[in-house]
Structures are given as C-alpha cells and as structure tokens.
Design a protein around this motif. Structure first.
Motif, short mmCIF file in Angstrom:
data_model
loop_
_atom_site.label_atom_id
_atom_site.label_comp_id
_atom_site.label_asym_id
_atom_site.label_seq_id
_atom_site.Cartn_x
_atom_site.Cartn_y
_atom_site.Cartn_z
N PRO A 1 0.81 -1.23 0.00
CA PRO A 1 0.00 0.00 0.00
C PRO A 1 0.85 1.28 0.00
O PRO A 1 0.46 2.28 -0.61
CB PRO A 1 -0.82 -0.11 1.29
N ILE A 2 2.00 1.24 0.64
CA ILE A 2 2.88 2.42 0.65
C ILE A 2 3.49 2.62 -0.73
O ILE A 2 3.55 3.75 -1.23
CB ILE A 2 3.97 2.29 1.74
N VAL A 3 3.92 1.55 -1.38
CA VAL A 3 4.48 1.66 -2.73
C VAL A 3 3.42 2.23 -3.67
O VAL A 3 3.70 3.13 -4.46
CB VAL A 3 4.99 0.30 -3.24
N ARG A 4 2.20 1.74 -3.56
CA ARG A 4 1.10 2.26 -4.40
C ARG A 4 0.90 3.75 -4.17
O ARG A 4 0.75 4.52 -5.11
CB ARG A 4 -0.19 1.53 -4.09
N ALA A 5 0.87 4.16 -2.90
CA ALA A 5 0.65 5.57 -2.57
C ALA A 5 1.76 6.45 -3.13
O ALA A 5 1.50 7.56 -3.61
CB ALA A 5 0.55 5.75 -1.06
#
Length: 145
Positions: A86-90
C-alpha cells in the motif's frame, strides 16, 4: 529503500559523479549524514544539497513518511518489495511526478512475489498493457536525447 543504510552505494556513486563534474564539497554541494550511534548503526549519507547553479536536493526519505514526498519531482523507490505494497502504491500514484521502482522479486526480500504478482499486473492493466508501456518508455527516451 526501507533504511538509509541500503543506499550507501547509490550516494557514493552520486558523489563520485559530482566530483567527476568538478563540483566541490562545501562550495557547490553539502552532504548530510544520519545521526548514527552505537555498534549497530552505520554512518551514511541521507542527503546531498546542490547549490552551484540552482538548488537541488537528493534525499533519503523513509517510505512511511509519504507526506514528505509531496514536493518531489522525481521519486526512486529502491527495494520496493521490502516496503509494504500500500505504501508503494501511494508513492507511485502521484500525477505530477516521475516515479522509478526497482526491486528484487526473487530472493532475500521475501515479499517480491506480491510485488510481481499484484503491483506489476495492476500497472499493466491500468496503463493499457505492454504496448502502452513501450510507447511511454520510447517517449521518455526521446525526451532525454
């Protein structure tokens, strides 16, 4: 990268490049080191502030501090498989910046399988597949030359 210690080689390469271009430390750029302490910590570069012709900053920011990425024009995510998806996506889904992602998908990082199965598939589907990827890559290469 999850920790600044993972980028020692990147900052070393960058500083060697500045020296090859005849930049002088303290005159043309300054280096900021982490506040290392104890036997377990490695003293390493966390930022290079260039001020010869115009101001530029190359800086390590912890992936979980996503609010600090808002002013970035270019973001490089190294060891992406070691960062929660989720952090990579953000970090990737910002329309006004260029984002580079690199990772080992097999090996010690362990979560590389999630990155390769989920994120890469999502990117291919959202951007029109392989042909769209190639046209974007060709356009970027043409812009560089």
């Amino acid at each position: 990268a999850p920790n600044p210690e993972n980028l020692v080689s990147v900052f070393d390469f960058f500083c060697r490049g500045l020296k090859a271009l005849k930049y002088q430390e303290h005159m043309d750029y300054n280096i900021t080191y982490n506040a290392s302490s104890g036997r377990e910590k490695t003293k390493c570069i966390i930022a290079v502030h260039i001020h010869r012709d115009h101001r530029q900053v190359i800086q390590y920011i912890s992936p979980d501090e996503t609010d600090k990425f808002t002013a970035a024009e270019i973001v490089a995510i190294d060891e992406a498989a070691a960062i929660p998806l989720p952090i990579v996506r953000a970090l990737m889904h910002q329309p006004d910046r260029l984002t580079f992602v690199s990772s080992t998908i097999n090996g010690y990082e362990g979560t590389g399988r999630a990155l390769s199965l989920k994120l890469i598939k999502e990117l291919r589907e959202s951007k029109g597949g392989r042909n769209a990827e190639l046209s974007v890559a060709n356009a970027a290469a043409d812009a560089i030359v």
